[in-house]
Design a protein around this motif. Sequence first.
Motif, PDB file in Angstrom:
ATOM      1  N   PHE A 114       0.538  -1.205   0.339  1.00 44.09           N
ATOM      2  CA  PHE A 114      -0.235  -0.438   0.474  1.00 44.09           C
ATOM      3  C   PHE A 114       0.741   1.428   0.042  1.00 44.09           C
ATOM      4  O   PHE A 114       1.563   1.336   0.625  1.00 44.09           O
ATOM      5  CB  PHE A 114      -0.967  -0.431   1.488  1.00 44.09           C
ATOM      6  N   PRO A 115       0.987   1.965  -0.725  1.00 44.13           N
ATOM      7  CA  PRO A 115       1.404   3.445  -0.896  1.00 44.13           C
ATOM      8  C   PRO A 115       0.939   4.607   0.215  1.00 44.13           C
ATOM      9  O   PRO A 115      -0.441   4.473   0.269  1.00 44.13           O
ATOM     10  CB  PRO A 115       1.524   3.903  -2.060  1.00 44.13           C
ATOM     11  N   ILE A 116       2.424   4.811   0.543  1.00 40.34           N
ATOM     12  CA  ILE A 116       2.099   5.898   1.335  1.00 40.34           C
ATOM     13  C   ILE A 116       1.971   7.750   1.175  1.00 40.34           C
ATOM     14  O   ILE A 116       3.395   7.293   0.375  1.00 40.34           O
ATOM     15  CB  ILE A 116       3.649   5.367   2.515  1.00 40.34           C
ATOM     16  N   LYS A 117       0.957   7.937   1.188  1.00 38.20           N
ATOM     17  CA  LYS A 117       1.549   9.405   0.075  1.00 38.20           C
ATOM     18  C   LYS A 117       2.222  10.377   1.247  1.00 38.20           C
ATOM     19  O   LYS A 117       1.281  10.543   2.590  1.00 38.20           O
ATOM     20  CB  LYS A 117       0.205   9.467  -0.797  1.00 38.20           C
ATOM     21  N   ALA A 118       2.922  11.512   0.949  1.00 36.56           N
ATOM     22  CA  ALA A 118       2.649  12.429   1.830  1.00 36.56           C
ATOM     23  C   ALA A 118       3.409  14.353   0.958  1.00 36.56           C
ATOM     24  O   ALA A 118       3.120  13.655  -0.202  1.00 36.56           O
ATOM     25  CB  ALA A 118       3.631  11.780   2.204  1.00 36.56           C
ATOM     26  N   GLY A 119       3.367  14.635   1.716  1.00 32.84           N
ATOM     27  CA  GLY A 119       3.122  16.019   0.362  1.00 32.84           C
ATOM     28  C   GLY A 119       2.180  16.740   0.149  1.00 32.84           C
ATOM     29  O   GLY A 119       0.824  15.823   0.025  1.00 32.84           O
TER      30      GLY A 119
ATOM     31  N   GLY B   2       6.848   5.721   0.246  1.00 33.65           N
ATOM     32  CA  GLY B   2       7.116   4.542   0.504  1.00 33.65           C
ATOM     33  C   GLY B   2       5.518   3.272   0.497  1.00 33.65           C
ATOM     34  O   GLY B   2       4.763   3.878   0.227  1.00 33.65           O
ATOM     35  N   HIS B   3       6.135   2.528   1.228  1.00 30.22           N
ATOM     36  CA  HIS B   3       4.704   1.742   0.857  1.00 30.22           C
ATOM     37  C   HIS B   3       4.530   0.668   2.316  1.00 30.22           C
ATOM     38  O   HIS B   3       5.222   0.706   2.612  1.00 30.22           O
ATOM     39  CB  HIS B   3       5.302   0.463  -0.385  1.00 30.22           C
ATOM     40  N   VAL B   4       3.368   0.162   2.182  1.00 34.07           N
ATOM     41  CA  VAL B   4       3.032  -0.819   3.268  1.00 34.07           C
ATOM     42  C   VAL B   4       3.510  -2.472   3.235  1.00 34.07           C
ATOM     43  O   VAL B   4       2.963  -2.121   1.665  1.00 34.07           O
ATOM     44  CB  VAL B   4       1.879  -0.760   4.286  1.00 34.07           C
ATOM     45  N   HIS B   5       3.953  -2.664   3.515  1.00 39.49           N
ATOM     46  CA  HIS B   5       4.797  -4.024   2.764  1.00 39.49           C
ATOM     47  C   HIS B   5       3.399  -5.470   3.284  1.00 39.49           C
ATOM     48  O   HIS B   5       3.166  -5.783   4.621  1.00 39.49           O
ATOM     49  CB  HIS B   5       6.222  -4.894   3.234  1.00 39.49           C
ATOM     50  N   ALA B   6       2.460  -5.075   3.294  1.00 35.40           N
ATOM     51  CA  ALA B   6       1.286  -6.184   3.863  1.00 35.40           C
ATOM     52  C   ALA B   6       1.005  -7.770   3.718  1.00 35.40           C
ATOM     53  O   ALA B   6       1.512  -8.619   4.827  1.00 35.40           O
ATOM     54  CB  ALA B   6       0.052  -5.477   3.396  1.00 35.40           C
ATOM     55  N   VAL B   7       1.383  -7.958   2.023  1.00 36.37           N
ATOM     56  CA  VAL B   7       1.816  -8.626   1.630  1.00 36.37           C
ATOM     57  C   VAL B   7       2.885  -9.179   0.806  1.00 36.37           C
ATOM     58  O   VAL B   7       3.456  -8.336   0.049  1.00 36.37           O
ATOM     59  CB  VAL B   7       1.403  -9.347   1.180  1.00 36.37           C
TER      60      VAL B   7
END
Lengths: 590, 361
Positions: free
Chosen positions: B38-43, B50-55
């Motif tokens: 899952f992408p982590i968006k910021a700014g 970054g990404h949440v490495h869920a699987v």
Amino acid sequence: MSDNTNMNLNTNESGEEQQPMSLDDGRRVKVLSPGMMVFKRFIRNKLAIVGICILVFMFLFSFLGGVISPYRQDQVFHKYDKANKEYAGAVVNTDYRFTAAEGFTLTTMTRANFNSKVKGSEEAEVKFEADDVTYLARKVDDNFYTLSVGEQLGTVTVLGKITDIKSIGDAELSKALKDAATAAVKASATSFEAEGVTYTLTKGAAKSYVINGMKEVAMVSMLNFDAFTSEYDTLARSFAFRKACETAMHAGADSFEVDGTTYRLDIEDETNAVAYLGDTEVVNISNIIVNPVNNGVFLSIDYKAAVAEAIAEKHTTFDFVDENGETVKNTVTMRNNNYVIFTEQATDLIDMYAPPSKEHWLGTDDHGMDVLTRLMYGGRISLMVGFIVMILENLIGIVIGGISGYFGGWVDTMLMRFVDLFNSIPYYPMMIIAGAIMDSFEVNPYVRLYMMMAIMGIMGWTGVARVVRGQILSLREQDFMVATEATGIAVSRRIFRHLVPNVMPLLIVQATMGLGGIILTEATLSFLGLGIKYPLASWGSIINAASNIYVMTYCWFIWIPAGLLIVLTVLGFNFVGDGLRDAFDPKMKR
Amino acid sequence: MSEVKEKILNEEDQKISVESGEGASDNVLEVKHLCKYFPIKAGLFGRVVGHVHAVEDVSFTLKRGTTMGLVGESGCGKTTIGKTILDLTPKTSGEVIFNGNVHLDKMSSKELRAFRPKIQIIFQDPYSSLSPRLPVGEIIGEAVREHNLVPPEEFDDYITRIMEACGLHDYQKDRYPHEFSGGQRQRICIARAVALNPDFIVCDEPVSALDVSIQAQIINLLEDLQEKFNLTYLFISHDLSVVQHISDTVGVMYLGNMVEYASKEEIFANPLHPYTQALFSAIPVPDPTIKMNRIILEGSIPSPSNPPSGCKFHTRCRNCKGVCRKMAPRTMDMGNGHTVACHIYDPESGYATEEESKPEE
């Protein structure tokens, strides 16, 4: 009996199902659909029932009331009433009026010279010249002069001891005049008197003298002679009549004779009199000139006489019986040097601000229209505006909010920024500008109504869109929406069978609460004169009448009922909205 | 009456099993190197930081008619696997193959919708997974009608049969979800899934919201249905006893990785991975005389957006050595289909020769 049937049913059921009842068995509870549950919870809410009753009353009042009411919404009521109107003006004559004898014309110069030389003179006789003619002004009485000019009456020829007098022209010379003339000639006098009139003798040809008499050619008076009927007009204007009449007046005689006819004179005072022929009023003599205030109004001489009499007697009011036999009250007031006569006239008046009566339960407003009927029709407009604007707002709001919430992402961002844009348009300035534009184009009131609804709808959908979007965003993540995707249900069905019914309760509550707000906004706009315009009515525009301090103070029956209706309706919608919210809330399991 | 129904049901059962038996691969589901980030968006501009490495790199195979249990502590990506397999959330990479040849991501949306009935999901929360405004009969039958699974004249009868098979009653069709208890609601969810005649059902913690007595009922129901309709389950749970009861094979997940996979008997008898050992030591034993030998894991699960280097479990592993911090372990097949991802069992990792070292503080 009914117990029996129930038991039978129960045994039948259990016979078929063959299942024992357990604690959580659904058969123990009556099956209710969510809609029915909501309804049941709603009708248990007393406040909501009060709200519903108010709203039902409002709808009946507005939509049925207009049908029942015997009046139209723009029917103007009139009343006949006596109003004191400025009717005539009167002035005491201070100008000399010149009446010339037949066959004689008074030049303007003569009148001017008379005014400059004779007026104000204490002398009994003043001679003045005008246009090479010498006039003799004789003061008969105050403000009554006769003007005479010299006239050659005859010639006296002296032949020794015999004097022969011949008349010049058709002048008739009386015996006394002739004798006096003869005596004067013999005595070489230059003037003599006969029958109270002074004559002069001027030397003419040899041994002859000319008798110069004075002939009255005009009279100057301040009195006005008005014939009562037109057949006496000529008489009233004639020099002979005027002279005889005025002479009689100044002499205080009660009759005078003109051309062999005897007229009776009824003298009120030195400036007012009426001449009668037999018993009929012929001419009114007065120094007061009465003129109508309005052009085209004919003042009868009777009226003039009555006015003159009132002024002469210094009455401030007098009654006058007009030709229809009705007694009219007149009031005389002095204004500068003029008199103004106010007459109480029966006038077709608009029945403004009539207090409540049997015909008009809530009286009439400033246009003379029945307030109750206006309230009924106004209610139609107010409720209709409320509902149409609400539907419009919700249609736009649901579509835009729904799209925004369901699709999310950049669509959502775009639409929400659009919503922000709409939210930052100032509402009232916008409405004021729109109202002013429609004013300047003189838009038809009905078109104006539709335009107003459209503008209000277009300005108001953003709230609905936000609510719908938020609700759909949260619903979209719910497991049952994931389940519809997992079971492969079509998008349209997902939206209309699953999302919309779940957004609906909130929307219904919002819309119901919003209706009150819309009605208030419409009332505000109409109150400010930007909304509904005459002849259409709305509760707000009816209250607008209270901006007049007189109405606000004395005509409570115009604006208080309209205000009450607005308050009650908004309250009703709010009660119902609150009730609906509580009923839709699944936690309220009452 | 009920006899006739039973007959029809039995006939139907046979038909279903015959249908699903034919022309279908033995493996209902093959998952190969499945990844979901899952992408982590910021700014200001939503830059991906970054990404949440869920699987991460999960592979397994499910045979028809079996149940695979998927266990792991919360946040380890169990539910994400379930949803990613069903393409309810799009996968990042890897392959998911149904019945040997069906790739969901290669289908058009119309084909995907038509295939949906074959793969179903049962949610954890029976309260939020039923639309509150639809009667139960409609909830169960909606998709059946949508996909024309049964002729319209048989529809009512079919729903009745399914409801009865799931322990619900015919007369409850017109009721609404709020009138049911949690267990009944879960039965409705199961009926909704089963009514579509699926091959494969993801059971996403279907009993964790229910009390223990109801859990047993639901588990038994699921087993009955599996038997009846030849279903294949991916049973996601954190309750090891439930998994032990229902599963044929068990996968253990930690932080997006499948650390161990084996048959139920094998894994419960012989857990290899230190995490599995710690997990299984927590299974309560209903005997107060037995001394429990619990392995207490210290700390909590690390952030999946910034997973530890090397073996993801090394921060909490009591057998941690240097190699664990540096190198991600390979998945080793230990025989009997028992796979484990741990350096201890990888002779090439050099774990055995390395000196014991304390984890860095």
